[in-house]
Design an enzyme around this catalytic site. Structure first.
Site, PDB file in Angstrom:
ATOM      1  N   LEU A   7       0.854  -1.194   0.000  1.00 32.11           N
ATOM      2  CA  LEU A   7       0.000   0.000   0.000  1.00 32.11           C
ATOM      3  C   LEU A   7       0.888   1.241   0.000  1.00 32.11           C
ATOM      4  O   LEU A   7       1.523   1.563   1.001  1.00 32.11           O
ATOM      5  CB  LEU A   7      -0.897   0.028   1.242  1.00 32.11           C
ATOM      6  CG  LEU A   7      -1.690  -1.240   1.592  1.00 32.11           C
ATOM      7  CD1 LEU A   7      -2.694  -0.943   2.713  1.00 32.11           C
ATOM      8  CD2 LEU A   7      -2.414  -1.794   0.378  1.00 32.11           C
ATOM      9  N   GLY A   8       0.942   1.910  -1.128  1.00 33.73           N
ATOM     10  CA  GLY A   8       1.751   3.134  -1.231  1.00 33.73           C
ATOM     11  C   GLY A   8       3.011   2.883  -2.046  1.00 33.73           C
ATOM     12  O   GLY A   8       3.844   2.074  -1.657  1.00 33.73           O
ATOM     13  N   VAL A  12       9.349   4.323   0.402  1.00 37.14           N
ATOM     14  CA  VAL A  12       9.514   3.000   1.011  1.00 37.14           C
ATOM     15  C   VAL A  12       8.881   1.919   0.133  1.00 37.14           C
ATOM     16  O   VAL A  12       9.459   0.841  -0.059  1.00 37.14           O
ATOM     17  CB  VAL A  12       8.932   2.969   2.442  1.00 37.14           C
ATOM     18  CG1 VAL A  12       9.144   1.599   3.061  1.00 37.14           C
ATOM     19  CG2 VAL A  12       9.593   4.031   3.307  1.00 37.14           C
ATOM     20  N   GLY A  13       7.721   2.233  -0.435  1.00 34.43           N
ATOM     21  CA  GLY A  13       7.042   1.251  -1.287  1.00 34.43           C
ATOM     22  C   GLY A  13       7.907   0.829  -2.470  1.00 34.43           C
ATOM     23  O   GLY A  13       8.051  -0.368  -2.763  1.00 34.43           O
ATOM     24  N   LYS A 100       4.932   4.832  11.834  1.00 30.92           N
ATOM     25  CA  LYS A 100       5.034   5.045  13.298  1.00 30.92           C
ATOM     26  C   LYS A 100       3.801   5.720  13.873  1.00 30.92           C
ATOM     27  O   LYS A 100       3.434   5.480  15.020  1.00 30.92           O
ATOM     28  CB  LYS A 100       6.275   5.858  13.640  1.00 30.92           C
ATOM     29  CG  LYS A 100       6.267   7.236  13.049  1.00 30.92           C
ATOM     30  CD  LYS A 100       7.569   7.949  13.239  1.00 30.92           C
ATOM     31  CE  LYS A 100       7.630   9.170  12.334  1.00 30.92           C
ATOM     32  NZ  LYS A 100       7.705   8.839  10.901  1.00 30.92           N
ATOM     33  N   LYS A 200       8.115   7.584  18.372  1.00 31.84           N
ATOM     34  CA  LYS A 200       8.947   6.384  18.396  1.00 31.84           C
ATOM     35  C   LYS A 200       9.242   5.924  19.819  1.00 31.84           C
ATOM     36  O   LYS A 200       9.185   4.721  20.119  1.00 31.84           O
ATOM     37  CB  LYS A 200      10.247   6.645  17.632  1.00 31.84           C
ATOM     38  CG  LYS A 200      10.019   6.795  16.125  1.00 31.84           C
ATOM     39  CD  LYS A 200      11.279   7.296  15.419  1.00 31.84           C
ATOM     40  CE  LYS A 200      11.065   7.392  13.906  1.00 31.84           C
ATOM     41  NZ  LYS A 200      12.183   8.132  13.254  1.00 31.84           N
TER      42      LYS A 200
END
Lengths: 405, 405
Positions: A7-8, A12-13, A100, A200
């Site tokens: 998803l995305g 990062v995807g 996060k 975090k």
């Protein structure tokens, strides 16, 4: 073959696709199954990109496909991530996320839904980018009662502080450079004001102490007030200044905070520089253990998500995460916590020391040749509350930075 | 309730009992079962000690008791540990061990027996004491191809080197102090000659590269030739000297070695001081990740064994370790590997530089005011073989230390 959806298709995807393409053979071997990306959800199209054929715009295509066993959620933000992830787990699809915000806000609920459905909600990439920290806390440090976690958890602010420390840059110039290099976003507030670190440390505290820490309860101070002059003092004392995130248990009370701190060169986090992150965990039998690595970045973060996917494949129908209790982790006001403080004050030590020591008790002077119209001092160990009182009684204080041991 | 047996009631064995007594409630909660120590195997008796009632002298009592599900082997040494552990796994009992000799020598065989019997052979404590490194390599860094592992893996030699570096002590005095504090054994050879590090890097290399590394194939050099004069040079250059263990893959060839090395202050292992260990792992997508903590000691090591016991309880009938192939990991002769060298040589630079540069090519001089009758230099990057040739052509070389980046 195990079918997954991403998803995305942002940083990062696309990193996930790259990692699977680069190391596919060894990853499949470790997973014991071939991992196949069947869908990539994104609002955009990517004509000419090899994933174009897998792009879908409607999450329901993924949700309703019984072949999809695992979903990697790397969109970021609370919504629609929360709605999608919750639905996925309820449809017996494991979820691996780097988000996060999602974990800090909805962690216990999503872990519980995963448990009820005998699936997994994994989030190694949500803290410390590629650094293995969630899995070690969950599976390796199980013989210990965790007493303290401290971390340099935000690569952007650490890059800025490192530049200020090593090259004498001013805050605004270091921030500008971080933006030029892509280490800071155009709106850098979440990083430099400390909120990213707060989310975090809330996740780490929840895992370490087994209850739900609400990041809104955590005292947060960013790095925007740190100046090049602070670094003159720090460097003269051999200390570094880090944006410190901390959660600890002292005498059955829990404290947490995010704030700049000075640390000496014996501290394992002292040499965590640039965009790197470091997380120091103290257990009551293991002592200090530190984890260090790239705290962000496309490939390190994607590496952590893919490692979660491998774990999800190996545990398709077995829930492996310790879930933290939904019971609220009550933090004690940090005004009760104790430490030393470094203080800068206008004037000359010879004129002001008596006034300072009347308010603070015995202090240790730090005078710099370069700075004629001010001086610094270090207090003895005192509570934040006592410090505030002494500060209010004293004229001319420029700034104060906590010292962490 | 899960019944376990502990083999060996020495330092680590008594540490396991202490950890279970101290943190029993939280450990049982994380394991999902109550962990009960039913037997402790030792040749001695311990009258008055709470474990006395559990002491047995005959391993067959443990082996033949169907109630025993998990065995912690913390006797050390190859035999009788190997015989006991093999029999235990064949009798469908999982084994958790801190025994690096056992793992380095029989790792692939014991992992395979565990797999065939659907039990686990776990050895987190065999490398790096309490530091989580085996489980992260096995379960967290699964998206990566590991390209390099470097480590400060021996606390004893690191303690000695740290004392020499920070306090100007000579080797023999630092060793004596380490023995007085219990950081070095009366016969310290395995530590200071590097063999302990060699066994540990062989275990890490086997896990990282998926084949069986034989520690006898690994070039090993200890710290006994390092002198206080070497540290004068190192400190003047801002370098530290560490007993470095390294395994790497370069252009499809594998190299491994254990030897003293100089590293600069940007290196994550630079500030691993005293009895601490640090392990730096480089993966092709994650980049550098470091793990740091107490490399030895009763409670940290026991913490790692108990964490393995918890994992064994959670996976009673499920094999979770990647087993490395019994195929031999062939190391290429390190004479083909490339690096810079620091060299000390008798004489004056002005007299000798021409001879030195004739043999080594262009070098970088390091002269110290304190040392009048010698000087140092740093070579350019060259193979070990080329270095040896140049060394043989040059008169008066006192010592050489590798420089690692």
């Amino acid at each position: 073959m195990i079918n997954i959806a991403v998803l995305g298709y942002g940083t990062v995807g696309s990193g996930i696709i790259e990692v699977l393409n680069t190391n596919g053979d060894s990853i499949n071997k470790k997973a014991g199954e071939e991992i196949n990306v069947k869908y990539v959800l994104d609002l955009r199209d990517f004509p000419g990109d090899p994933v174009q054929d897998k792009i879908v715009h409607d999450f329901n295509v993924i949700l309703s496909d019984p072949e999809i066993e695992i979903i990697a959620e790397v969109m970021g933000g609370a919504e629609p991530a929360y709605t999608f992830v919750k639905a996925a787990l309820q449809h017996k699809k494991s979820v691996c996320t780097s988000n996060k915000e999602l974990v800090a806000k909805y962690g216990p609920e999503l872990l519980e839904i995963a448990r009820q459905n005998k699936r997994n909600f994994l989030f190694e990439a949500s803290v410390g980018g590629g650094i293995p920290i969630i899995r070690p806390l969950n599976q390796s440090l199980t013989a210990d009662e965790i007493t303290k976690i401290t971390g340099v958890l935000n690569g952007t602010s650490n890059y800025i502080l490192t530049k200020m420390s090593k090259e004498g840059m001013e805050f605004k110039d270091a921030l500008k450079q971080a933006q030029e290099f892509g280490y800071a976003e155009r709106n850098p507030d979440a990083d430099i004001l400390g909120y990213d670190s707060t989310r975090k440390i809330a996740i780490l505290a929840s895992l370490a102490f087994g209850m739900s820490a609400d990041y809104e309860d955590i005292y947060t101070e960013g790095i925007t007030k740190i100046t090049d002059k602070d670094f003159l003092y720090a460097n003269s004392m051999g200390l570094s200044i880090k944006l410190f995130a901390k959660a600890e248990k002292v005498d059955s009370k829990f404290y947490a905070m995010v704030a700049p701190a000075m640390i000496d060169d014996n501290h394992p986090l002292h040499s965590v520089n640039g965009v790197f992150n470091g997380i120091l965990v103290n257990g009551n039998v293991i002592g200090d253990v530190m984890f260090y690595g790239s705290g962000a970045g496309k490939l390190p973060t994607a590496s952590a998500v893919v490692a979660d996917i491998v774990d999800a494949v190996k545990h398709l129908n077995v829930n492996i995460m310790s879930h933290w209790s939904s019971k609220k982790l009550e933090f004690t006001d940090i005004r009760q916590s104790k430490k030393q403080f470094f203080v800068r004050i206008k004037g000359l030590a010879k004129d002001k020391l008596a006034e300072v020591e009347k308010a603070f008790g015995k202090v240790q002077l730090v005078e710099l040749d370069e700075l004629k119209d001010e001086f610094g001092f270090i207090t003895s160990i005192m509570t934040e509350e006592a410090f505030e009182e002494a500060q209010n009684e004293t004229q001319g204080i420029i700034t104060r930075i906590r010292i962490e041991g």
